[in-house]
Design an enzyme around this catalytic site. Structure first.
Site, short mmCIF file in Angstrom:
data_model
loop_
_atom_site.label_atom_id
_atom_site.label_comp_id
_atom_site.label_asym_id
_atom_site.label_seq_id
_atom_site.Cartn_x
_atom_site.Cartn_y
_atom_site.Cartn_z
CG PHE A 85 -1.93 -1.15 1.13
CD1 PHE A 85 -3.10 -1.01 0.42
CD2 PHE A 85 -1.65 -2.37 1.74
CE1 PHE A 85 -4.01 -2.07 0.32
CE2 PHE A 85 -2.55 -3.43 1.65
CZ PHE A 85 -3.73 -3.28 0.93
CE LYS A 86 2.82 3.99 -5.44
NZ LYS A 86 2.61 4.21 -6.88
#
Length: 341
Positions: A85-86
């Site tokens: 997850f960025k």
């Protein structure tokens, strides 16, 4: 160094992952906007099924919102084991990072422009920190120095974080990433395709193919189905017709037994026209004397034909079987195959 593709183009992704060794895919909302994608969740789920690891945005104005978005995407169908997850770097971002890392999520803190930002991400336990090299260089900053400092910080302090080299604009950036020793590099397909390219390699490979063809392909495999032939009692005009119809600059001359007696070329035609004028067109092949023509067996290799072309400095070789012509090999046939130079 892990190699990621940076894209949202389905065709690019399918082509790139045929390589079989890419670590995963990074994508951004900007990419999706450019592609005109409206069903973001649908596209994310589709991409997740196509690649080993998907790095995808988890946005929110607070740590709690970011945390909730990551959990929403997992409930939607993403796997914690194969999803990173960025999160854009900020105080709320690194706080969300720590919350997710505590639950064994994988997090990429990106949009890194300073070493201080990278440090906060490392301290929060980020799986990746991601400086944007191309964007930094566009603004006149020493992006490579920043990436190098990030790598040194990870190595010196022993953070369990990988430095990802991103915003790659050209192949030189990839060389920079390798030299600096980054852990991960995410690259657009147009740049990735250039990584194996080199003019000397292309020339060398072409030469290998040429030599392989010369040593493995037989003459009968490349000759035309046209077999321009005239008999001894036929005229120069008949020979011209045969040359014109076959597209060759020569015809085989055969005796009554169908055996090769000589070869009549367009060069012979010009010489006889110069000497005898139009009368030459009515002369029969039997009125001329022929030197022993260059011939080769259909089962011979192209390398043998190439040697004949070079040694005798001619343009056509008669292909024979059982002493009878079965075709004509033109030097251009080898040129087209890149089998002679």
């Amino acid at each position: 160094m892990e190699l990621y593709l940076d894209s949202v183009d389905i065709k690019e992704i399918e082509e790139a992952f045929k390589l079989g060794f890419l670590a995963g895919l990074t994508t951004t909302p900007t990419f999706m906007h450019r592609e005109g994608i409206t069903d973001i969740d649908g596209m994310i789920l589709k991409l997740a099924k196509m690649v080993p690891v998907l790095q995808v945005e988890a946005l929110g104005e607070t740590a709690e919102k970011i945390y909730e978005e990551a959990h929403r995407l997992v409930k939607l169908g993403l796997s914690k084991k194969t999803t990173v997850f960025k999160i854009p770097v900020s105080l709320e971002g690194v706080r969300a990072c720590r919350m997710l890392i505590n639950e064994e999520f994988k997090v990429n803190i990106h949009l890194i422009y300073t070493l201080q930002q990278a440090y906060m991400a490392m301290a929060a336990g980020a799986t990746y920190v991601c400086p944007l090299v191309g964007r930094l260089q566009d603004q006149g900053h020493d992006a490579l120095a920043l990436v190098e400092q990030c790598v040194e910080a990870v190595n010196y302090y022993g953070y369990n974080t990988k430095v990802m080299f991103s915003s790659v604009r050209h192949a030189e950036h990839v060389r920079n990433a390798i030299n600096i020793g980054v852990h991960t590099c995410t690259i657009p397909w147009k740049v990735m395709k250039q990584l194996t390219e080199n003019n000397f390699t292309t020339l060398g490979t072409q030469q290998f193919f040429e030599h392989t063809r010369l040593m493995t392909v037989r003459v009968k495999e490349v000759i035309s189905t046209n077999n321009p032939v005239v008999k001894m009692n036929e005229t120069v005009l008949d020979a011209i017709v045969q040359m014109t119809e076959s597209g060759f600059g020569a015809v085989s001359v055969i005796n009554d037994n169908g055996e090769l007696a000589g070869i009549f070329t367009d060069g012979d035609l010009r010489r006889h026209l110069k000497t005898d004028g139009k009368v030459a067109l009515t002369k029969k092949m039997s009125e001329f004397s022929f030197n022993e023509p260059a011939s080769i067996n259909g089962d011979a290799l192209l390398i043998d034909a190439s040697d004949i072309f070079k040694k005798r400095k001619i343009d056509n070789i008669v292909v024979i079987e059982n002493e009878k012509p079965v075709g004509m090999l033109d030097i251009q046939d080898l040129v087209k195959l890149n089998a002679i130079n």
